[in-house]
Design an enzyme around this catalytic site. Structure first.
Site, mmCIF file in Angstrom:
data_model
loop_
_atom_site.group_PDB
_atom_site.id
_atom_site.type_symbol
_atom_site.label_atom_id
_atom_site.label_comp_id
_atom_site.label_asym_id
_atom_site.label_seq_id
_atom_site.Cartn_x
_atom_site.Cartn_y
_atom_site.Cartn_z
ATOM 1 C CB SER A 69 -0.876 0.039 1.251
ATOM 2 O OG SER A 69 -1.647 -1.111 1.341
ATOM 3 C CD GLN A 70 -1.270 6.602 -0.780
ATOM 4 O OE1 GLN A 70 -0.440 7.461 -0.503
ATOM 5 N NE2 GLN A 70 -2.425 6.883 -1.345
#
Ligand code: SAH
Length: 220
Positions: A69-70
């Site tokens: 995920s970012q």
């Protein structure tokens, strides 16, 4: 400062400062979390071809068609745990690259983490041990089944999306324990709930996309 953090400091990159500025701009104010994310060599957790983007505000491939995920999503999930959970024992479903696992290992006494893809499980285990964390137990298995020893968790974090919470996981969560999980609803979003008896109290929610939570394990 812990030996593990000392070790990480040696490998930290000036380029993480841009990521930290972005996180702070989005309201992440937890100094210890920011310091840790600044020191963790995120470029070592992504596929080598994408390492130049490791500190950018975007999800990235980690191998086996999976993604990390970012940074903002990882930071938010961790902040929810720091805000609501007792920092004793945590179960993570979806070890992936092991980036989130490192954050958990820093803040919790004990981390149990499950990954269904053997190659990711092996890689994350080697990576995390080499960073000096020694409070993480790894399992190659299907997170739907929970942790084989029926220990009760203070918190459970699932980093893959499903339409409902697997029963084996709710059974492992202590009364008033915290669950963080992406749910595939009309608007896919990641939520944070507290278990209150047989009910769930929703504490937080934010729209997010995640790879799917899949059945069974893969021996490659
Ligand atoms: N937290 C990870 C994100 C990994 S992406 C990181 O920081 O890199 C989600 C991971 O969940 C993938 O590696 C995928 O293989 C794994 N996964 C999906 N379904 C699973 C299941 N049923 N049990 C365990 N792991 C699962």
């Amino acid at each position: 400062m812990s030996t593990a953090l000392d070790e990480l400091l040696k490998r930290s990159q000036p380029r993480s400062s841009q990521m930290l500025e972005h996180l702070m701009g989005e309201g992440v104010e937890h100094a210890e979390l920011l310091e840790l994310m600044g020191r963790l060599p995120r470029h070592e957790f992504v596929e080598p071809a994408f390492s130049h983007l490791a500190y950018s505000p975007t999800p990235l491939p980690i191998g086996r068609s999976q993604t990390i995920s970012q940074p903002l999503t990882v930071a938010k999930m961790t902040l929810w745990l720091l805000t609501y959970a007792r920092l004793g024992r945590v179960l993570e479903v979806g070890t992936g690259s092991g980036y989130q696992t490192c954050l958990l290992a820093h803040f919790f006494n004990k981390v149990h983490t499950i990954e269904r893809q053997k190659s990711l499980y092996l890689q994350a285990q080697t990576r995390i041990r080499s960073m000096g964390f020694n409070n993480v137990e790894f399992l190659h298995g299907d997170g739907h089944l929970g942790w084989p020893q029926k220990v009760q968790m203070d918190a459970i974090i699932v980093t893959a999306m499903a339409s409902k919470v697997p029963v084996a996981l709710t059974d492992m969560l202590k009364e008033d324990g915290i669950l963080i999980m992406p749910i595939a609803d009309e608007v896919p979003s990641i939520g944070c709930w507290q278990r209150v008896g047989y009910k769930w109290k929703r504490l937080e929610s934010t729209p997010a996309q995640f790879v799917p939570l899949l059945e069974g394990k893969v021996d490659a």
